[in-house]
Motif scaffolding. Structure first.
Motif, PDB file in Angstrom:
ATOM      1  N   THR A 188      -4.904  17.902 -13.338  1.00 38.01           N
ATOM      2  CA  THR A 188      -4.040  19.170 -13.480  1.00 38.01           C
ATOM      3  C   THR A 188      -4.175  19.037 -14.978  1.00 38.01           C
ATOM      4  N   HIS A 189      -4.521  18.005 -15.807  1.00 39.95           N
ATOM      5  CA  HIS A 189      -4.605  18.530 -17.723  1.00 39.95           C
ATOM      6  C   HIS A 189      -2.946  18.063 -18.283  1.00 39.95           C
ATOM      7  N   LEU A 190      -2.154  17.594 -17.760  1.00 38.37           N
ATOM      8  CA  LEU A 190      -1.075  17.946 -17.675  1.00 38.37           C
ATOM      9  C   LEU A 190      -0.518  18.132 -19.953  1.00 38.37           C
ATOM     10  N   GLN A 191       0.341  18.030 -19.491  1.00 38.13           N
ATOM     11  CA  GLN A 191       0.180  17.451 -21.462  1.00 38.13           C
ATOM     12  C   GLN A 191       1.657  15.908 -20.819  1.00 38.13           C
ATOM     13  N   GLN A 192       0.616  15.018 -20.071  1.00 38.97           N
ATOM     14  CA  GLN A 192       1.492  13.950 -19.887  1.00 38.97           C
ATOM     15  C   GLN A 192       1.159  12.645 -19.574  1.00 38.97           C
ATOM     16  N   SER A 193       1.288  12.251 -19.972  1.00 36.83           N
ATOM     17  CA  SER A 193       0.200  10.607 -19.813  1.00 36.83           C
ATOM     18  C   SER A 193       1.627  10.291 -19.062  1.00 36.83           C
ATOM     19  N   ILE A 194       1.156   9.008 -17.989  1.00 31.25           N
ATOM     20  CA  ILE A 194       1.114   7.886 -16.755  1.00 31.25           C
ATOM     21  C   ILE A 194       1.059   6.879 -17.380  1.00 31.25           C
ATOM     22  N   ARG A 195       1.274   5.947 -17.715  1.00 31.65           N
ATOM     23  CA  ARG A 195       1.563   4.607 -17.371  1.00 31.65           C
ATOM     24  C   ARG A 195       1.674   3.724 -16.537  1.00 31.65           C
ATOM     25  N   ILE A 196       1.058   2.912 -15.802  1.00 31.24           N
ATOM     26  CA  ILE A 196       2.589   2.068 -15.568  1.00 31.24           C
ATOM     27  C   ILE A 196       0.990   0.696 -15.283  1.00 31.24           C
ATOM     28  N   PHE A 197       2.706  -0.314 -15.513  1.00 27.17           N
ATOM     29  CA  PHE A 197       2.460  -1.762 -15.768  1.00 27.17           C
ATOM     30  C   PHE A 197       3.154  -2.857 -14.144  1.00 27.17           C
ATOM     31  N   VAL A 198       1.981  -2.860 -13.462  1.00 25.38           N
ATOM     32  CA  VAL A 198       2.187  -3.892 -12.355  1.00 25.38           C
ATOM     33  C   VAL A 198       2.594  -5.653 -13.355  1.00 25.38           C
ATOM     34  N   LYS A 230      -1.562   8.961  -6.114  1.00 22.48           N
ATOM     35  CA  LYS A 230      -1.787  10.941  -5.872  1.00 22.48           C
ATOM     36  C   LYS A 230      -0.943  10.750  -7.399  1.00 22.48           C
ATOM     37  N   MET A 231       0.021  10.244  -8.113  1.00 22.15           N
ATOM     38  CA  MET A 231       0.680  10.744  -8.957  1.00 22.15           C
ATOM     39  C   MET A 231      -0.632  10.728 -10.331  1.00 22.15           C
ATOM     40  N   LEU A 232      -1.440   9.262 -10.230  1.00 23.02           N
ATOM     41  CA  LEU A 232      -2.050   9.325 -11.441  1.00 23.02           C
ATOM     42  C   LEU A 232      -2.799  10.295 -11.743  1.00 23.02           C
ATOM     43  N   GLU A 233      -2.992  10.435  -9.861  1.00 23.44           N
ATOM     44  CA  GLU A 233      -5.191  11.511 -10.491  1.00 23.44           C
ATOM     45  C   GLU A 233      -4.595  13.132 -10.654  1.00 23.44           C
ATOM     46  N   TYR A 234      -3.078  13.061  -9.615  1.00 25.35           N
ATOM     47  CA  TYR A 234      -2.060  14.574 -10.720  1.00 25.35           C
ATOM     48  C   TYR A 234      -2.444  14.863 -11.609  1.00 25.35           C
ATOM     49  N   SER A 235      -2.119  13.777 -12.549  1.00 23.59           N
ATOM     50  CA  SER A 235      -1.661  14.098 -13.913  1.00 23.59           C
ATOM     51  C   SER A 235      -2.914  14.185 -14.778  1.00 23.59           C
ATOM     52  N   ASP A 236      -4.189  13.515 -13.585  1.00 26.86           N
ATOM     53  CA  ASP A 236      -5.230  13.224 -14.499  1.00 26.86           C
ATOM     54  C   ASP A 236      -6.180  15.499 -14.093  1.00 26.86           C
ATOM     55  N   GLN A 245      -7.764  -1.382  -6.448  1.00 26.79           N
ATOM     56  CA  GLN A 245      -8.038  -0.586  -5.504  1.00 26.79           C
ATOM     57  C   GLN A 245      -7.268   0.977  -5.761  1.00 26.79           C
ATOM     58  N   TYR A 246      -6.434   0.708  -6.046  1.00 27.30           N
ATOM     59  CA  TYR A 246      -5.474   1.811  -5.494  1.00 27.30           C
ATOM     60  C   TYR A 246      -4.948   2.950  -7.091  1.00 27.30           C
ATOM     61  N   LEU A 247      -5.431   1.611  -8.215  1.00 27.59           N
ATOM     62  CA  LEU A 247      -4.543   2.203  -9.402  1.00 27.59           C
ATOM     63  C   LEU A 247      -5.868   2.963 -10.438  1.00 27.59           C
ATOM     64  N   SER A 248      -6.753   1.675 -10.197  1.00 31.86           N
ATOM     65  CA  SER A 248      -7.886   2.328 -11.012  1.00 31.86           C
ATOM     66  C   SER A 248      -8.986   3.221 -10.745  1.00 31.86           C
ATOM     67  N   ILE A 275       0.702  -1.143   0.247  1.00 27.51           N
ATOM     68  CA  ILE A 275       0.216   0.054  -0.222  1.00 27.51           C
ATOM     69  C   ILE A 275       0.597   1.518  -0.302  1.00 27.51           C
ATOM     70  N   PRO A 276       1.611   1.259   0.794  1.00 37.95           N
ATOM     71  CA  PRO A 276       3.086   2.304   1.243  1.00 37.95           C
ATOM     72  C   PRO A 276       3.271   2.661  -0.440  1.00 37.95           C
ATOM     73  N   LEU A 277       3.700   1.553  -1.593  1.00 40.22           N
ATOM     74  CA  LEU A 277       4.532   1.799  -2.843  1.00 40.22           C
ATOM     75  C   LEU A 277       3.424   2.011  -3.879  1.00 40.22           C
ATOM     76  N   LEU A 278       1.478   2.033  -3.549  1.00 36.03           N
ATOM     77  CA  LEU A 278       0.747   1.958  -4.803  1.00 36.03           C
ATOM     78  C   LEU A 278       0.172   3.086  -4.409  1.00 36.03           C
ATOM     79  N   ARG A 279      -0.109   3.724  -3.471  1.00 37.31           N
ATOM     80  CA  ARG A 279      -0.307   4.910  -3.228  1.00 37.31           C
ATOM     81  C   ARG A 279      -0.261   6.018  -3.572  1.00 37.31           C
ATOM     82  N   PRO A 280       1.282   6.756  -3.367  1.00 41.09           N
ATOM     83  CA  PRO A 280       1.820   7.457  -4.087  1.00 41.09           C
ATOM     84  C   PRO A 280       1.648   7.377  -5.772  1.00 41.09           C
ATOM     85  N   LEU A 281       1.825   5.797  -6.218  1.00 39.49           N
ATOM     86  CA  LEU A 281       1.170   5.579  -7.558  1.00 39.49           C
ATOM     87  C   LEU A 281      -0.237   6.784  -8.174  1.00 39.49           C
TER      88      LEU A 281
END
Length: 122
Positions: A61-71, A53-59, A83-86, A45-51
């Motif tokens: 703020t509408h940054l010109q940035q695309s973050i993809r996470i492969f687990v 937050k990063m996804l939520e932040y990029s969504d 639970q944490y990344l969807s 959970i301490p590993l997934l929670r910051p990820l």
């Protein structure tokens, strides 16, 4: 996680601060976490929670940035990843299963290779 430049430990929070600063320099970012199931349960959970937050932040703020996470991980990690990344993304899940024939071929190949390389018999 150990720093390669010093003998001190880097904390997970520090690692994510560094990652966030690096992410801002790229328009597309791919993060791969391999074998999540091998991570100590109390650290997942301490590993997934910051990820998350990063996804939520990029969504938001509408940054010109695309973050993809492969687990990758065994089936029991799927619930935590969802639970944490969807929440901020629409994840795609794949289930891969080893078949008995594949395992048998792999083991036989390893045995043959070991006998050939070392000259030892079984």
């Amino acid at each position: 996680m150990r720093s390669t430049h010093t003998s001190s430990w880097i904390w997970l929070g520090e690692a994510f601060e560094f990652l966030e600063s690096v992410l801002l320099q790229f328009r597309k970012v791919y993060i791969c976490i391999d074998a999540l199931d091998e991570c100590n349960e109390r650290n997942v959970i301490p590993l997934l929670r910051p990820l998350q937050k990063m996804l939520e932040y990029s969504d938001t703020t509408h940054l010109q940035q695309s973050i993809r996470i492969f687990v990758t991980g065994r089936p029991h990690t799927k619930r935590q990843v969802q639970q944490y990344l969807s929440r901020s993304t629409n994840p795609t899940a794949f289930t891969l299963e080893a078949h008995t024939d594949d395992i048998e071929k792999f083991v036989l190949h390893k045995i043959e290779t070991e006998v050939f390389v070392t000259g030892n018999s079984i």
